[in-house]
Design a protein around this motif. Structure first.
Motif, PDB file in Angstrom:
ATOM      1  N   UNK A 168       0.603   3.182   3.622  1.00 44.52           N
ATOM      2  CA  UNK A 168      -0.527   2.983   4.576  1.00 44.52           C
ATOM      3  C   UNK A 168      -0.324   1.848   5.486  1.00 44.52           C
ATOM      4  N   UNK A 169      -0.701   1.865   6.673  1.00 41.37           N
ATOM      5  CA  UNK A 169      -0.764   0.795   7.289  1.00 41.37           C
ATOM      6  C   UNK A 169      -1.749   0.840   8.547  1.00 41.37           C
ATOM      7  N   UNK A 192      -5.072   1.531   6.914  1.00 42.07           N
ATOM      8  CA  UNK A 192      -5.185   2.864   6.189  1.00 42.07           C
ATOM      9  C   UNK A 192      -5.487   3.954   7.185  1.00 42.07           C
ATOM     10  N   UNK A 193      -4.934   3.968   8.537  1.00 38.82           N
ATOM     11  CA  UNK A 193      -5.247   4.803   9.169  1.00 38.82           C
ATOM     12  C   UNK A 193      -3.750   5.349   9.651  1.00 38.82           C
ATOM     13  N   UNK A 194      -2.595   4.885   9.502  1.00 40.57           N
ATOM     14  CA  UNK A 194      -1.530   5.479   9.590  1.00 40.57           C
ATOM     15  C   UNK A 194      -0.747   5.652   8.298  1.00 40.57           C
ATOM     16  N   UNK A 195       0.344   6.472   8.348  1.00 42.16           N
ATOM     17  CA  UNK A 195       1.317   6.693   7.141  1.00 42.16           C
ATOM     18  C   UNK A 195       2.613   5.968   7.660  1.00 42.16           C
ATOM     19  N   UNK A 196       3.231   5.076   7.298  1.00 43.74           N
ATOM     20  CA  UNK A 196       4.581   4.631   7.414  1.00 43.74           C
ATOM     21  C   UNK A 196       5.712   5.148   6.530  1.00 43.74           C
ATOM     22  N   UNK A 220       0.827  -1.167  -0.150  1.00 43.34           N
ATOM     23  CA  UNK A 220       0.007   0.144  -0.138  1.00 43.34           C
ATOM     24  C   UNK A 220       0.807   1.158  -0.149  1.00 43.34           C
TER      25      UNK A 220
END
Lengths: 258, 436
Positions: B232-233, B236-240, B220
């Motif tokens: 996305x992690x 889809x609530x986090x940006x890594x 993603x």
């Protein structure tokens, strides 16, 4: 009638899409549901992580007498402990979700397990039709609501798609009464993940429809024109049979008629 | 002879003026004026060799004596619009040539229905961004399996093409495909592997390859540079943010597709793919109830409008073709179809690959709803309606006749096996009767 096979479902802690609270992960719940359909009370449900997590009671409340927890910290890698747990056990089917709802959610865990254990991996299972001898027949969920039947030799690791049967409701009391077998395991810290920067997700910019027109008139046309195809074939004077044949040939060429 | 020809060429290089034609060209009232003016329209070089444009010959005198300049080419558009679009397409984009590459970026395409999807094209665009960043002589290689109907690989940014068409890659064959990718890895040692993060097989292939190679991929991913990747992690609530790995699974719209260059599309070959008998044995697609598939994601829709009079026949045809039923607003308002089947602005926006519109003239709200369909087929009695203009194949006929023929064809197509078995049964019966 349930086939006589050993089934393990792997579960994780989910995340509610709106509130962000911990919950029973959707696909993992479906994996437990499918496991219950296959093995009934003999299903083994395994979680690698914190044994005190209240969400695990939600899985147990689906009618599980017990639940196995491989206790480890949240920054540890789930793969090695699961490999050492599953190795050398007479297991036929391992069910997981496609992607975890917390952590990296890369969806790699079933693939890595399959690679390290040397089992076959079946992605996005919608249902397990039946087991004959050492072969199992599964239904895969394809996009656009299609299904594909696949036969595989046991043992397998299968990731369960959203199209599988929905997880049953959980009951609070039985969930509390379920027994937790907490195993202490040697866990490995996920070093490379500790170097990542993790932020709350930024909304992705929408792609703009850029009109590369040279003149103002062209831009006007692009903004106002109706969507038009690139001038297709028009059949007017042929007989009805010929026209229908042309349509049918197109359907066959696009492989929508099977 | 040679003497003369050399003299001719020296004469050619002399600039010779023709005072008479010049005079005619100046005199707008001369009967030969238009002919002379039009001959000089192409390319006129002045005495110093500079390109000259004559501003006076542009445009024409309108009906009330005023000069008109037709910049939009409207007058010719009405006459031969087809020709004009062809000319517009023929503008050649500059060809990008890469010789002796010292690195490869592999893009493994989904190729749904044998054509590059917009997702695939975005990833090809991203691959070219990575090439531009690295400043090295890297080529973008497209790896695709099975039959290909794509004709515009060059415009999508494919420098090299690995097209694997053996029988073992057909259908559902992830293990055979990964074996081929492993051979590509050994043979070319690509800098990066880019996959679409899609349910059409891209994610599956990428995960299998990463597990085989023992590399940690990124899933993603949506912001990728040569050094860092944002993915996305956690549903889809986090940006890594991390270093860009070698294997990437990319989300849709991760970059812009290639638009302004053409590429070479030179074939590359992979040899010695080791194939072991697969563990997963494909048993083929299962027939599903087409009407149970949600309209928004149905692959093939047979849609009915005001031009349908025989509704029983329409339903029978949809069943015979295995198509999901759709309807225009009129058909729904008149009570022939349920509201949930309505296609268009106030109904469902469909994404079918083939949309067969029967008796639908194509109101703009309906056309919005089918904007994402690949192939549109129209059956209509009116040649001038918008649906026929939009359609890739339009049939001008009464719907009832064509539908009857279509359902007959569908039954003939699906029943040869049945027929054979019936024939055998009848033969057996005959034999039995003979024996009796």
């Amino acid at each position: 009638m349930q086939p006589n096979i050993n089934v393990v479902s792997l579960v994780s802690v989910g995340r509610h899409p709106q509130s962000g609270r911990a919950r029973r992960a959707e696909q993992d719940g479906q994996a437990v549901e499918l496991g219950l359909k296959l093995a009934g009370k003999a299903l083994t449900v395994v979680h690698a992580g914190n044994a005190q997590e209240p969400v695990l009671r939600q899985y147990a409340g689906m009618g599980l007498p017990s639940l196995t927890v491989l206790a480890q910290e949240s920054n540890c890698d789930a793969l090695p402990v699961l490999v050492s747990f599953l190795k050398d056990k007479p297991i036929d089917v391992v069910l997981t979700g496609v992607r975890a709802e917390s952590g990296e959610s890369s969806g790699m865990l079933p693939y890595l397990l399959a690679e390290q254990l040397g089992w076959s991996l079946v992605p996005r299972v919608a249902d397990i039709i039946g087991v004959q001898g050492d072969e199992v027949e599964l239904l895969l969920a394809l996009p656009r609501g299609q299904r594909r039947a696949v036969k595989v030799k046991l043992p397998i690791i299968a990731s369960v798609d959203n199209a599988a049967q929905e997880a049953r409701q959980t009951a609070f009391g039985p969930g509390l009464r379920a027994q937790f077998n907490v195993l202490t395991v040697e866990s490995v810290v996920d070093e490379s993940a500790s170097r990542w920067q993790i932020n709350a997700a930024k909304p992705r910019p929408k792609r703009l429809k850029v009109v590369k027109a040279k003149t103002a008139a062209d831009r006007m046309k692009a903004a106002t024109a109706k969507p038009m195809g690139s001038g297709g074939k028009i059949m007017k004077d042929e007989t009805a049979a010929e026209k229908a044949q042309a349509i049918f040939d197109l359907l066959l060429e696009e492989k929508v008629v099977r | 002879m040679s003497h003369f020809s050399s003299e001719d060429s020296s004469l050619d290089s002399l600039l010779r003026r023709d005072p008479r034609t010049e005079w005619i060209a100046r005199n707008r009232l001369h009967p030969l004026h238009s002919a002379v003016a039009s001959t000089g329209q192409g390319e006129v070089r002045g005495p110093s060799g500079l390109l000259r444009r004559n501003p006076h010959v542009i445009g024409f005198i309108g009906p009330n004596g005023i000069k008109r300049i037709d910049r939009e080419n409207l007058s010719s558009a009405g006459l031969n619009s087809k020709k004009r679009t062809d000319e517009a397409k023929q503008t050649q984009l500059p060809l990008q040539i890469v010789e002796n590459p010292d690195g490869y970026i592999m893009v493994v395409a989904d190729m749904i229905g044998g054509r590059l999807t917009s997702h695939d094209k975005d990833i090809l665009g991203l691959a070219h961004q990575l090439v531009a960043e690295s400043n090295r002589n890297t080529v973008v290689v497209l790896v695709c399996f099975g039959e290909s109907k794509e004709t515009q690989f060059d415009l999508a940014g494919v420098d090299r093409l690995i097209h694997l068409t053996a029988d073992e890659f057909e259908g559902f064959a992830p293990e055979a495909r990964v074996a081929a990718l492993m051979q590509v890895e050994v043979q070319y040692q690509p800098e990066r592997w880019l996959f679409p993060d899609s349910v059409h097989g891209g994610t599956d292939l990428a995960c299998r390859l990463a597990a085989k190679l023992g590399e940690r991929p990124v899933a993603q991913a949506w912001q990728v540079t040569a050094s860092t990747t944002v993915s996305r992690g956690a549903s889809s609530s986090q940006d890594i943010l991390r270093e860009t790995p070698r294997i990437l699974m990319l989300m849709e719209e991760c970059a812009n597709a290639i638009e302004e260059t053409r590429h070479q599309v030179l074939p590359m070959f992979v040899d010695g793919i080791e194939q072991t008998p697969p563990n997963l044995v494909d048993q083929g697609l299962i027939a599903v109830d087409a009407n149970a598939v949600p309209l928004a994601e149905a692959e093939f829709i047979l849609s009915a409008g005001n031009g349908i009079h025989n509704w029983d026949q329409f339903h029978a045809t949809a069943l015979a073709l295995g198509a999901t039923e759709g309807a225009s607003r009129v058909a729904v308002d008149d009570g022939f179809m349920p509201r949930a089947r309505q296609v268009g602005a106030s109904g469902t926006w469909v994404t079918a690959r083939v949309y067969l519109a029967v008796g639908i003239s194509g109101a703009i709200q309906h056309m919005q709803g089918i904007g994402q369909c690949d192939k549109v087929v129209a059956i209509n009695t009116d040649v001038g309606c918008d649906m026929v203009k939009r359609a890739d194949l339009a049939v001008i006929a009464d719907s009832e006749e064509v539908l009857a023929e279509l359902s007959r064809l569908a039954e003939e197509y699906s029943s040869p096996k049945k027929r054979l078995s019936i024939n055998e049964e009848t033969k057996n019966q005959e034999e039995k009767s003979d024996a009796a």
